[in-house]
Write a protein that holds these residues in place. Sequence first.
Motif, short mmCIF file in Angstrom:
data_model
loop_
_atom_site.label_atom_id
_atom_site.label_comp_id
_atom_site.label_asym_id
_atom_site.label_seq_id
_atom_site.Cartn_x
_atom_site.Cartn_y
_atom_site.Cartn_z
N ALA A 130 21.84 43.59 46.19
CA ALA A 130 21.06 44.53 46.16
C ALA A 130 21.34 45.57 46.34
CB ALA A 130 19.79 44.12 46.31
N GLU A 131 22.01 45.33 48.19
CA GLU A 131 22.11 46.55 48.93
C GLU A 131 23.58 46.66 48.42
OE1 GLU A 131 22.65 45.52 53.50
OE2 GLU A 131 21.49 47.17 53.75
N ALA A 132 24.35 46.21 48.38
CA ALA A 132 25.91 46.41 47.87
C ALA A 132 25.46 47.53 46.94
CB ALA A 132 26.60 44.77 47.47
N ARG A 184 36.67 28.70 52.93
CA ARG A 184 37.10 29.45 51.50
C ARG A 184 36.88 30.74 52.09
NH1 ARG A 184 36.30 29.11 45.21
NH2 ARG A 184 34.34 29.96 45.87
N ARG A 185 35.15 31.23 52.67
CA ARG A 185 35.78 32.57 52.78
C ARG A 185 36.48 33.09 54.03
NH1 ARG A 185 31.18 34.87 56.16
NH2 ARG A 185 30.58 36.99 56.57
N LEU A 186 37.08 32.58 54.69
CA LEU A 186 37.57 33.21 55.88
C LEU A 186 39.11 33.08 55.66
CD1 LEU A 186 35.81 31.40 59.36
CD2 LEU A 186 35.67 33.61 57.92
N LEU A 212 30.46 44.01 62.00
CA LEU A 212 30.88 43.80 62.83
C LEU A 212 30.80 42.18 63.35
CD1 LEU A 212 32.92 44.20 65.85
CD2 LEU A 212 30.98 44.84 66.97
N GLY A 213 29.74 42.12 62.91
CA GLY A 213 29.34 40.61 63.39
C GLY A 213 29.89 40.37 65.11
N ASN A 214 30.57 38.93 64.91
CA ASN A 214 31.58 38.51 65.42
C ASN A 214 32.70 39.32 65.86
OD1 ASN A 214 33.50 36.66 66.65
ND2 ASN A 214 31.32 35.77 67.86
N GLY A 215 33.35 40.30 64.70
CA GLY A 215 34.44 40.56 65.74
C GLY A 215 35.78 40.19 65.21
N ARG A 216 35.57 39.19 64.11
CA ARG A 216 36.73 38.89 63.24
C ARG A 216 37.74 38.80 62.50
NH1 ARG A 216 33.28 33.23 63.43
NH2 ARG A 216 32.05 34.47 62.13
N THR A 217 36.72 40.14 61.37
CA THR A 217 37.19 40.91 60.57
C THR A 217 38.17 42.17 61.55
OG1 THR A 217 35.45 41.61 59.95
CG2 THR A 217 36.50 39.51 59.20
N TYR A 218 37.11 42.38 62.32
CA TYR A 218 37.79 43.52 63.10
C TYR A 218 39.37 43.73 63.70
CZ TYR A 218 37.88 47.30 67.07
OH TYR A 218 38.63 47.77 67.29
N GLN A 271 27.07 52.73 65.25
CA GLN A 271 25.64 51.47 65.10
C GLN A 271 24.70 52.15 64.88
OE1 GLN A 271 25.18 49.59 70.02
NE2 GLN A 271 23.41 48.63 68.39
N GLY A 272 24.04 51.56 63.69
CA GLY A 272 22.76 51.78 63.01
C GLY A 272 22.98 51.91 62.12
N GLU A 273 21.97 51.67 60.87
CA GLU A 273 22.05 51.38 59.61
C GLU A 273 22.55 51.57 58.65
OE1 GLU A 273 20.24 48.94 58.09
OE2 GLU A 273 19.61 48.70 60.30
N ALA A 274 23.54 50.96 57.89
CA ALA A 274 24.28 51.80 56.53
C ALA A 274 24.27 52.54 56.23
CB ALA A 274 24.62 49.77 56.01
N GLU A 275 22.88 52.75 55.60
CA GLU A 275 23.16 54.10 54.89
C GLU A 275 23.53 55.39 55.88
OE1 GLU A 275 19.93 53.72 52.25
OE2 GLU A 275 19.94 56.30 51.44
N TYR A 303 34.06 45.23 53.12
CA TYR A 303 32.48 45.18 52.83
C TYR A 303 32.09 44.02 53.42
CZ TYR A 303 27.26 45.62 51.36
OH TYR A 303 26.23 45.73 51.82
N ASP A 304 31.42 43.42 54.45
CA ASP A 304 31.14 42.44 54.97
C ASP A 304 29.21 42.51 55.82
OD1 ASP A 304 31.24 39.63 55.58
OD2 ASP A 304 32.11 40.02 57.01
N PHE A 305 28.51 43.48 55.05
CA PHE A 305 27.29 43.22 55.00
C PHE A 305 26.40 42.29 54.82
CE2 PHE A 305 27.19 48.73 55.65
CZ PHE A 305 27.42 48.41 57.12
N ILE A 309 31.26 49.73 61.70
CA ILE A 309 29.63 49.63 61.57
C ILE A 309 28.79 48.80 61.18
CG2 ILE A 309 28.13 50.48 59.35
CD1 ILE A 309 29.65 52.54 58.56
N ASP A 310 27.67 48.77 62.58
CA ASP A 310 26.72 47.50 62.36
C ASP A 310 25.32 48.22 62.61
OD1 ASP A 310 25.79 44.99 63.54
OD2 ASP A 310 27.63 43.74 62.46
N ARG A 311 25.13 47.44 63.00
CA ARG A 311 23.48 48.31 63.27
C ARG A 311 23.22 47.46 64.53
NH1 ARG A 311 20.89 44.21 59.47
NH2 ARG A 311 19.71 45.90 58.34
N VAL A 312 23.79 46.24 65.19
CA VAL A 312 23.93 46.12 66.19
C VAL A 312 25.31 45.50 67.52
CG1 VAL A 312 21.41 44.29 65.93
CG2 VAL A 312 23.43 43.37 65.74
#
Length: 158
Positions: A111-113, A9-11, A37-43, A77-81, A99-101, A58-61
């Motif tokens: 809370a982060e969102a 459902r999410r995908l 970015l994660g695995n890169g699927r949505t990108y 590459q770095g922290e969202a903020e 937004y997919d953090f 954007i992604d920290r890794v």
Amino acid sequence: MSRLDSMMRRLAAQRDGLEWGIGLIGALEGDIVDMGLGNGRTYDHLREIAPDRRIWVIDRVLQCHPSCVPPEQDFLQGEAEDMLIKLADATAGIALAHYDFGFGDKGKDVAEAARLSPLIAKIMVPGGVVVSGQPLVGMEQVRGPESVAPDRYCFYKA
Ligand SMILES: C[S@@+](CC[C@H](N)C(=O)[O-])C[C@H]1O[C@@H](n2cnc3c(N)ncnc32)[C@H](O)[C@@H]1O
């Protein structure tokens, strides 16, 4: 609902939501940003459905599938903020944001969102669209595609 059904459902919500967002922005000028970015699927999907737009990521890794590594100049590459602040200086404006953090901890993710929402609102062009896996604050919430349950993904207009 099984975790498999939930994941499917999410995908599907991501794919339908991103395609809906691209349709909605039409000829509106502006870049795209994929937050997480994660695995890169949505990108990968975004670059397929919006080949003429600049897509910031954007992604920290950098830990995506090798076929989905964004161009160096578009990857923050770095922290969202910090990266959203950097993006505000780098882009003329964002027409579509995804937004997919997340950590997978609902309380922390919500809370982060909420904390990042003002920074996201600031980079959007008027009429821009935000497609989000978490609820955001301070933007007009709109009904997304019919195929997506309202509690599954969130949609906003800047
Ligand atoms: C669910 S994954 C993204 C999946 C991706 N959209 C895809 O389709 O493969 C979330 C990503 O967000 C990143 N992330 C989460 N919180 C972050 C933060 N505060 N700053 C930077 N990156 C963050 C994680 O490193 C992770 O790669």
